[in-house]
Design a protein around this motif. Structure first.
Motif, PDB file in Angstrom:
ATOM      1  N   MET A  73      30.124  28.044  58.907  1.00  0.00           N
ATOM      2  CA  MET A  73      28.759  27.533  58.824  1.00  0.00           C
ATOM      3  C   MET A  73      27.931  27.959  60.047  1.00  0.00           C
ATOM      4  SD  MET A  73      26.864  25.930  56.861  1.00  0.00           S
ATOM      5  CE  MET A  73      25.353  25.093  56.798  1.00  0.00           C
ATOM      6  N   ASP A  74      28.602  28.042  61.187  1.00  0.00           N
ATOM      7  CA  ASP A  74      27.922  28.442  62.422  1.00  0.00           C
ATOM      8  C   ASP A  74      27.332  29.847  62.283  1.00  0.00           C
ATOM      9  OD1 ASP A  74      27.136  28.151  65.164  1.00  0.00           O
ATOM     10  OD2 ASP A  74      28.806  29.485  65.687  1.00  0.00           O
ATOM     11  N   ILE A  75      28.083  30.749  61.646  1.00  0.00           N
ATOM     12  CA  ILE A  75      27.610  32.126  61.484  1.00  0.00           C
ATOM     13  C   ILE A  75      26.378  32.158  60.582  1.00  0.00           C
ATOM     14  CG2 ILE A  75      28.188  34.364  60.478  1.00  0.00           C
ATOM     15  CD1 ILE A  75      30.999  34.038  61.584  1.00  0.00           C
ATOM     16  N   ILE A  76      26.366  31.359  59.533  1.00  0.00           N
ATOM     17  CA  ILE A  76      25.219  31.332  58.618  1.00  0.00           C
ATOM     18  C   ILE A  76      23.971  30.836  59.344  1.00  0.00           C
ATOM     19  CG2 ILE A  76      24.293  30.202  56.542  1.00  0.00           C
ATOM     20  CD1 ILE A  76      27.163  30.292  55.416  1.00  0.00           C
ATOM     21  N   LEU A  77      24.116  29.794  60.145  1.00  0.00           N
ATOM     22  CA  LEU A  77      22.989  29.262  60.910  1.00  0.00           C
ATOM     23  C   LEU A  77      22.481  30.294  61.910  1.00  0.00           C
ATOM     24  CD1 LEU A  77      21.135  26.892  61.559  1.00  0.00           C
ATOM     25  CD2 LEU A  77      22.863  26.116  63.189  1.00  0.00           C
ATOM     26  N   ARG A  78      23.394  30.929  62.644  1.00  0.00           N
ATOM     27  CA  ARG A  78      23.004  31.935  63.633  1.00  0.00           C
ATOM     28  C   ARG A  78      22.329  33.137  62.956  1.00  0.00           C
ATOM     29  NH1 ARG A  78      24.936  32.594  68.422  1.00  0.00           N
ATOM     30  NH2 ARG A  78      26.029  30.955  69.475  1.00  0.00           N
ATOM     31  N   ALA A  79      22.870  33.580  61.823  1.00  0.00           N
ATOM     32  CA  ALA A  79      22.279  34.712  61.107  1.00  0.00           C
ATOM     33  C   ALA A  79      20.878  34.357  60.613  1.00  0.00           C
ATOM     34  CB  ALA A  79      23.171  35.126  59.932  1.00  0.00           C
ATOM     35  N   SER A  80      20.701  33.127  60.152  1.00  0.00           N
ATOM     36  CA  SER A  80      19.371  32.693  59.691  1.00  0.00           C
ATOM     37  C   SER A  80      18.374  32.690  60.835  1.00  0.00           C
ATOM     38  CB  SER A  80      19.452  31.299  59.064  1.00  0.00           C
ATOM     39  OG  SER A  80      20.243  31.318  57.906  1.00  0.00           O
ATOM     40  N   VAL A  81      18.761  32.153  61.965  1.00  0.00           N
ATOM     41  CA  VAL A  81      17.876  32.104  63.131  1.00  0.00           C
ATOM     42  C   VAL A  81      17.526  33.521  63.584  1.00  0.00           C
ATOM     43  CG1 VAL A  81      17.757  31.462  65.584  1.00  0.00           C
ATOM     44  CG2 VAL A  81      18.606  29.820  63.909  1.00  0.00           C
ATOM     45  N   MET A  82      18.519  34.405  63.666  1.00  0.00           N
ATOM     46  CA  MET A  82      18.261  35.777  64.112  1.00  0.00           C
ATOM     47  C   MET A  82      17.400  36.539  63.109  1.00  0.00           C
ATOM     48  SD  MET A  82      19.320  36.025  67.088  1.00  0.00           S
ATOM     49  CE  MET A  82      19.033  37.742  67.340  1.00  0.00           C
ATOM     50  N   PHE A  83      17.575  36.261  61.817  1.00  0.00           N
ATOM     51  CA  PHE A  83      16.742  36.911  60.809  1.00  0.00           C
ATOM     52  C   PHE A  83      15.280  36.591  61.057  1.00  0.00           C
ATOM     53  CE2 PHE A  83      14.333  36.809  56.896  1.00  0.00           C
ATOM     54  CZ  PHE A  83      14.586  38.055  56.361  1.00  0.00           C
ATOM     55  N   PHE A  84      14.960  35.322  61.256  1.00  0.00           N
ATOM     56  CA  PHE A  84      13.569  34.939  61.440  1.00  0.00           C
ATOM     57  C   PHE A  84      13.013  35.378  62.797  1.00  0.00           C
ATOM     58  CE2 PHE A  84      14.697  32.220  57.855  1.00  0.00           C
ATOM     59  CZ  PHE A  84      13.666  32.565  57.001  1.00  0.00           C
ATOM     60  N   ILE A  85      13.856  35.450  63.810  1.00  0.00           N
ATOM     61  CA  ILE A  85      13.410  35.991  65.101  1.00  0.00           C
ATOM     62  C   ILE A  85      13.070  37.472  64.947  1.00  0.00           C
ATOM     63  CG2 ILE A  85      14.190  36.653  67.425  1.00  0.00           C
ATOM     64  CD1 ILE A  85      15.723  33.966  67.497  1.00  0.00           C
ATOM     65  N   VAL A 114      22.154  42.024  68.011  1.00  0.00           N
ATOM     66  CA  VAL A 114      21.928  40.883  67.125  1.00  0.00           C
ATOM     67  C   VAL A 114      23.226  40.503  66.434  1.00  0.00           C
ATOM     68  CG1 VAL A 114      20.808  40.209  64.962  1.00  0.00           C
ATOM     69  CG2 VAL A 114      19.465  41.266  66.772  1.00  0.00           C
ATOM     70  N   GLN A 115      23.959  41.496  65.979  1.00  0.00           N
ATOM     71  CA  GLN A 115      25.233  41.230  65.304  1.00  0.00           C
ATOM     72  C   GLN A 115      26.189  40.484  66.225  1.00  0.00           C
ATOM     73  OE1 GLN A 115      28.262  43.120  66.221  1.00  0.00           O
ATOM     74  NE2 GLN A 115      29.434  41.846  64.846  1.00  0.00           N
ATOM     75  N   GLN A 116      26.255  40.903  67.484  1.00  0.00           N
ATOM     76  CA  GLN A 116      27.150  40.226  68.425  1.00  0.00           C
ATOM     77  C   GLN A 116      26.711  38.782  68.654  1.00  0.00           C
ATOM     78  OE1 GLN A 116      27.705  42.502  72.013  1.00  0.00           O
ATOM     79  NE2 GLN A 116      28.030  44.388  70.863  1.00  0.00           N
ATOM     80  N   GLY A 117      25.382  38.575  68.719  1.00  0.00           N
ATOM     81  CA  GLY A 117      24.883  37.216  68.892  1.00  0.00           C
ATOM     82  C   GLY A 117      25.136  36.341  67.679  1.00  0.00           C
ATOM     83  N   ALA A 161      31.050  39.540  56.857  1.00  0.00           N
ATOM     84  CA  ALA A 161      30.546  39.375  55.485  1.00  0.00           C
ATOM     85  C   ALA A 161      29.555  38.215  55.403  1.00  0.00           C
ATOM     86  CB  ALA A 161      31.708  39.152  54.521  1.00  0.00           C
ATOM     87  N   LEU A 162      29.833  37.118  56.080  1.00  0.00           N
ATOM     88  CA  LEU A 162      28.911  35.975  56.085  1.00  0.00           C
ATOM     89  C   LEU A 162      27.576  36.344  56.732  1.00  0.00           C
ATOM     90  CD1 LEU A 162      31.125  32.866  56.916  1.00  0.00           C
ATOM     91  CD2 LEU A 162      29.734  33.229  54.880  1.00  0.00           C
ATOM     92  N   ALA A 163      27.633  37.052  57.857  1.00  0.00           N
ATOM     93  CA  ALA A 163      26.402  37.449  58.545  1.00  0.00           C
ATOM     94  C   ALA A 163      25.570  38.375  57.674  1.00  0.00           C
ATOM     95  CB  ALA A 163      26.738  38.118  59.881  1.00  0.00           C
ATOM     96  N   ILE A 164      26.210  39.375  57.073  1.00  0.00           N
ATOM     97  CA  ILE A 164      25.487  40.317  56.219  1.00  0.00           C
ATOM     98  C   ILE A 164      24.917  39.608  54.997  1.00  0.00           C
ATOM     99  CG2 ILE A 164      25.796  42.310  54.686  1.00  0.00           C
ATOM    100  CD1 ILE A 164      27.852  43.341  56.788  1.00  0.00           C
ATOM    101  N   ALA A 165      25.711  38.749  54.389  1.00  0.00           N
ATOM    102  CA  ALA A 165      25.256  38.032  53.192  1.00  0.00           C
ATOM    103  C   ALA A 165      24.080  37.111  53.513  1.00  0.00           C
ATOM    104  CB  ALA A 165      26.404  37.239  52.590  1.00  0.00           C
ATOM    105  N   THR A 166      24.106  36.474  54.670  1.00  0.00           N
ATOM    106  CA  THR A 166      23.014  35.576  55.052  1.00  0.00           C
ATOM    107  C   THR A 166      21.723  36.345  55.269  1.00  0.00           C
ATOM    108  OG1 THR A 166      24.581  34.043  56.078  1.00  0.00           O
ATOM    109  CG2 THR A 166      22.266  33.848  56.733  1.00  0.00           C
ATOM    110  N   ILE A 167      21.798  37.456  55.981  1.00  0.00           N
ATOM    111  CA  ILE A 167      20.601  38.257  56.229  1.00  0.00           C
ATOM    112  C   ILE A 167      20.078  38.843  54.915  1.00  0.00           C
ATOM    113  CG2 ILE A 167      19.794  40.388  57.331  1.00  0.00           C
ATOM    114  CD1 ILE A 167      21.425  39.501  59.789  1.00  0.00           C
TER     115      ILE A 167
END
Length: 160
Positions: free
Chosen positions: A1-13, A44-47, A59-65
């Motif tokens: 879940m942490d990765i999904i939240l981080r990916a969402s935040v980075m997407f909008f940034i 961004v990916q590392q963050g 996969a979670l990060a890519i799917a979220t973005i």
């Protein structure tokens, strides 16, 4: 879940930063800027993944973005108001052969840049342009003046 939240935040940034860059800057990426964008993507990916090198984390990060990109695409498709807000609208740069300085300043476009685009479109002088419109994708569309309008203005310029 942490990765999904981080990916969402980075997407909008990243989305906000790209919107702040402006229309013209995104349509004219130099090789150096392309390299910077690639490096930024890696950072961004590392963050997002906290250096989680697992396939699941990636996969979670890519799917979220991808989800947010698809969601914004559907929102702009379904709502003209959202489209204007998220992607911006066209802006008039030249009207009846006259530059509109306020609009050019707003998008940080110089007269020289407009003239370059005019020449690429086969237009020699600003007086020949009825409309020049900066499109949301960063390109400039030109609509030529009718021949008698252009000739009349040239005659007026000769008199003064």
């Amino acid at each position: 879940m942490d990765i999904i939240l981080r990916a969402s935040v980075m997407f909008f940034i990243m989305y906000s930063l790209l919107r702040l860059l402006g229309k013209r800057e995104l349509s004219q990426v130099t090789p150096f800027e392309l390299v910077l964008l690639i490096v930024m993507g890696d950072l961004v990916q590392q963050g997002i993944t906290h250096n989680d090198l697992s396939m699941t984390g990636a996969a979670l990060a890519i799917a979220t973005i991808a989800f947010w990109a698809l969601a914004l695409s559907w929102i702009t498709y379904l709502s003209p108001r959202a489209e204007r807000w998220l992607e911006g609208g066209p802006r008039v740069l030249i009207k009846d052969g006259e530059l509109i300085a306020a609009n050019m300043r707003r998008d940080r476009i110089t007269r020289a840049e407009v003239e370059i685009e005019m020449r690429l479109a086969g237009i020699a002088r600003i007086a020949e342009v009825a409309w020049a419109i900066l499109e949301p994708n960063g390109k400039i569309s030109f609509i030529a003046r009718k021949e008698e309008q252009s000739t009349k203005q040239e005659d007026d310029e000769k008199v003064t």
